[in-house]
Design an enzyme around this catalytic site. Structure first.
Site, mmCIF file in Angstrom:
data_model
loop_
_atom_site.group_PDB
_atom_site.id
_atom_site.type_symbol
_atom_site.label_atom_id
_atom_site.label_comp_id
_atom_site.label_asym_id
_atom_site.label_seq_id
_atom_site.Cartn_x
_atom_site.Cartn_y
_atom_site.Cartn_z
ATOM 1 N N GLY A 71 -27.013 -10.936 18.407
ATOM 2 C CA GLY A 71 -28.078 -10.785 17.415
ATOM 3 C C GLY A 71 -29.457 -10.647 18.037
ATOM 4 O O GLY A 71 -30.269 -9.823 17.601
ATOM 5 N N THR A 72 -29.729 -11.443 19.066
ATOM 6 C CA THR A 72 -31.049 -11.398 19.699
ATOM 7 C C THR A 72 -31.304 -10.005 20.268
ATOM 8 O O THR A 72 -32.380 -9.428 20.090
ATOM 9 C CB THR A 72 -31.130 -12.455 20.824
ATOM 10 O OG1 THR A 72 -30.890 -13.741 20.244
ATOM 11 C CG2 THR A 72 -32.475 -12.442 21.507
ATOM 12 N N ASN A 151 -31.578 -18.317 8.381
ATOM 13 C CA ASN A 151 -30.624 -19.158 9.105
ATOM 14 C C ASN A 151 -30.823 -20.646 8.849
ATOM 15 O O ASN A 151 -29.891 -21.422 9.001
ATOM 16 C CB ASN A 151 -30.707 -18.878 10.610
ATOM 17 C CG ASN A 151 -32.128 -18.829 11.119
ATOM 18 O OD1 ASN A 151 -32.946 -18.060 10.631
ATOM 19 N ND2 ASN A 151 -32.429 -19.650 12.091
ATOM 20 N N GLN A 179 -27.010 -13.848 9.832
ATOM 21 C CA GLN A 179 -26.364 -14.911 9.052
ATOM 22 C C GLN A 179 -25.588 -14.370 7.852
ATOM 23 O O GLN A 179 -24.744 -15.078 7.302
ATOM 24 C CB GLN A 179 -27.413 -15.914 8.547
ATOM 25 C CG GLN A 179 -28.055 -16.735 9.649
ATOM 26 C CD GLN A 179 -27.096 -17.727 10.294
ATOM 27 O OE1 GLN A 179 -26.083 -18.122 9.704
ATOM 28 N NE2 GLN A 179 -27.397 -18.147 11.505
ATOM 29 N N HIS A 201 -20.472 -14.059 16.815
ATOM 30 C CA HIS A 201 -20.111 -15.489 16.796
ATOM 31 C C HIS A 201 -20.495 -16.202 15.508
ATOM 32 O O HIS A 201 -20.148 -17.354 15.302
ATOM 33 C CB HIS A 201 -20.665 -16.209 18.037
ATOM 34 C CG HIS A 201 -22.141 -16.475 18.048
ATOM 35 N ND1 HIS A 201 -22.653 -17.740 17.849
ATOM 36 C CD2 HIS A 201 -23.212 -15.671 18.251
ATOM 37 C CE1 HIS A 201 -23.984 -17.693 17.943
ATOM 38 N NE2 HIS A 201 -24.337 -16.445 18.190
ATOM 39 N N THR A 237 -21.916 -1.451 31.036
ATOM 40 C CA THR A 237 -20.490 -1.354 30.719
ATOM 41 C C THR A 237 -20.166 -2.194 29.494
ATOM 42 O O THR A 237 -20.600 -3.343 29.380
ATOM 43 C CB THR A 237 -19.651 -1.815 31.928
ATOM 44 O OG1 THR A 237 -19.976 -0.965 33.021
ATOM 45 C CG2 THR A 237 -18.159 -1.755 31.634
ATOM 46 N N CYS A 325 -31.586 -23.254 17.649
ATOM 47 C CA CYS A 325 -32.386 -22.708 18.737
ATOM 48 C C CYS A 325 -33.632 -23.534 18.995
ATOM 49 O O CYS A 325 -34.190 -23.488 20.075
ATOM 50 C CB CYS A 325 -32.793 -21.274 18.399
ATOM 51 S SG CYS A 325 -31.419 -20.305 17.819
HETATM 52 N N1 PLP Z 1 -31.050 -13.940 13.895
HETATM 53 C C1 PLP Z 1 -30.655 -14.970 13.144
HETATM 54 C C2 PLP Z 1 -31.033 -15.007 11.702
HETATM 55 C C3 PLP Z 1 -29.872 -15.984 13.703
HETATM 56 O O1 PLP Z 1 -29.478 -17.000 12.939
HETATM 57 C C4 PLP Z 1 -29.523 -15.902 15.073
HETATM 58 C C5 PLP Z 1 -28.759 -16.994 15.713
HETATM 59 O O2 PLP Z 1 -28.851 -18.137 15.347
HETATM 60 C C6 PLP Z 1 -29.946 -14.789 15.811
HETATM 61 C C7 PLP Z 1 -30.714 -13.822 15.187
HETATM 62 C C8 PLP Z 1 -29.570 -14.619 17.250
HETATM 63 O O3 PLP Z 1 -28.236 -14.236 17.377
HETATM 64 P P1 PLP Z 1 -27.440 -14.423 18.749
HETATM 65 O O4 PLP Z 1 -27.140 -15.884 18.865
HETATM 66 O O5 PLP Z 1 -26.210 -13.603 18.615
HETATM 67 O O6 PLP Z 1 -28.328 -13.931 19.847
#
Ligand code: PLP
Length: 387
Positions: A71-72, A151, A179, A201, A237, A325
């Site tokens: 996600g990041t 989240n 989410q 995940h 890759t 986080c």
């Molecule tokens: N965006 C939201 C709304 C999230 O809740 C999260 C993870 O908690 C992320 C982005 C980041 O995702 P990732 O953990 O796959 O980098």
């Protein structure tokens, strides 16, 4: 002691069916999808099959899915990649203060490079008013980044209206759906979404794998440079086992969606009403109705979310205060503060997020244990006067 996992917004247990296809892939399909020989071609087939599976979950075209490391990365690529490719149109972005740090910190970075950012306010439930968006759009606005579902407090934004406004005004709509994907139905076409990152995940696939949906025609540049993987948008890759697992998780999520949403919503509402009925001086955070099926977030007056969290952990219950986080710091949640909550009340917040492996008994156990812990902590609090 019972062990109850109520931290599914942080991450989820991997589905056995996902593990199976991943292990099979690692054992039997270890080729590099870029190789031209049969080992490579077999791996390529698996990657393309998974791309189609992920596309189907979102009602996207297969060619609109780009695999990422989560996600990041999807947020970084979606936001920075679009701003880099559209500099001629402008450098203005519209977003909200309740976004995940993957968005907020990408915006901080862009601010330093000369972009202008307008932050829309949110109401006490963490909801954006689409009319505020309408009046914030300028001729040099390139991108609107508003999350699908939060989240921390679970609030689901009026994505339908936001998408319509963005399309009408010719600005790109990026929505962090990390989410939401796998936890509620999403149709990127019907919702006029241009860019949407997702993360495996969060819906029972592995960690470190995700995808970015990029609508056909969106102008975007890579942020990571190297080989020509993912049609020149994401060099490196491919994580083939992760991708195969993500595809499988998408198939499962789609097949089980309505049953999952109903079951999680029931468990969520049982936990919410149990807390409201059993513990005085509590406040449900987030929207009462427009919220993720598995999200429960409360503020408990007179106590710290952190001490609540540790005491629940001693009883075998995993929850979180604020988002995973940011735990480890004692700063109050930026989301709760943006919703107008005082520091004191924000400090007393606890998030419990339900996933597909939770059962009724988990909620009952939580409701047996929680009131006693809250009462004990309140008795130790100098602020508490026995209300
Ligand atoms: N965006 C939201 C709304 C999230 O809740 C999260 C993870 O908690 C992320 C982005 C980041 O995702 P990732 O953990 O796959 O980098």
């Amino acid at each position: 002691m019972e062990k109850v996992y109520l931290d599914n917004a942080a991450t989820t247990r991997v589905d056995e069916r996902v593990i199976e296809v991943m292990v099979d892939c690692m054992r039997n399909n270890y080729g590099n999808p870029s190789s031209v020989h049969s080992f490579g071609r077999d791996a390529r087939r698996l990657v393309e099959n998974a791309r189609a599976q992920v596309a189907k979950l979102l009602n996207a075209e297969t060619s609109e899915i780009f695999f990422t490391g989560g996600g990041t990365e999807g947020d970084n690529l979606g936001i920075k990649g679009v701003m880099a490719a559209n500099e001629k149109k402008g450098r203005h972005i519209i977003s909200t203060p309740i976004e995940h740090h993957a968005v907020l910190h990408s915006l901080d970075y862009l601010l330093k490079t000369g972009c202008e950012i307008t932050m829309l306010p949110v109401d006490e439930y963490g909801m954006v008013n689409p009319e505020d968006l309408r009046s914030a759009i300028r001729t040099d606005t390139v991108l609107v980044s508003i999350m699908f579902a939060n989240n921390e407090v679970g609030t689901v934004q009026p994505v339908n209206e936001i998408g319509k406004i963005c399309r009408e005004r010719g600005v790109y709509f990026h929505t962090d759906a990390v989410q939401a994907v796998g936890n509620m139905p999403i149709d990127v076409k019907a919702l006029n979404i241009d860019l949407l990152p997702l993360s495996g995940h969060k819906f029972n696939a592995a960690k470190g794998i995700g995808a970015l949906y990029v609508r056909k025609g969106v102008r975007i540049l890579p942020v990571q440079h190297g080989g020509s993987h993912e049609r020149n948008l994401r060099a490196g890759t491919e994580n083939v086992p992760g991708i195969v697992g993500l595809g499988q998780a998408a198939v499962i999520a789609q097949a089980e969606m309505s049953e999952k949403v109903e079951r999680l919503t029931n468990l969520r509402d049982k936990l919410i009403s149990g807390i409201i009925d059993g513990i005085p001086n509590v406040k449900l955070n987030g929207h009462p109705i427009q919220r993720l099926p598995g999200n429960v977030n409360f503020s408990f007056r007179f106590i710290e979310g952190e001490s609540l969290l540790l005491n629940l952990d001693l009883k075998g219950i995993a929850a979180t205060s604020g988002s995973a986080c940011t735990s480890g710091t004692l700063d109050p949640s930026h989301v709760l503060l943006a919703m107008g909550m005082s520091h004191e009340v924000a400090h007393g917040s606890l998030r419990m997020t339900i996933g597909k492996y939770n059962v009724e008994r988990d909620i009952e156990y939580c409701l047996e244990v929680l009131p006693e812990i809250v009462l004990r902590l309140r008795r130790m609090s100098p602020l508490y006067e026995g209300i």
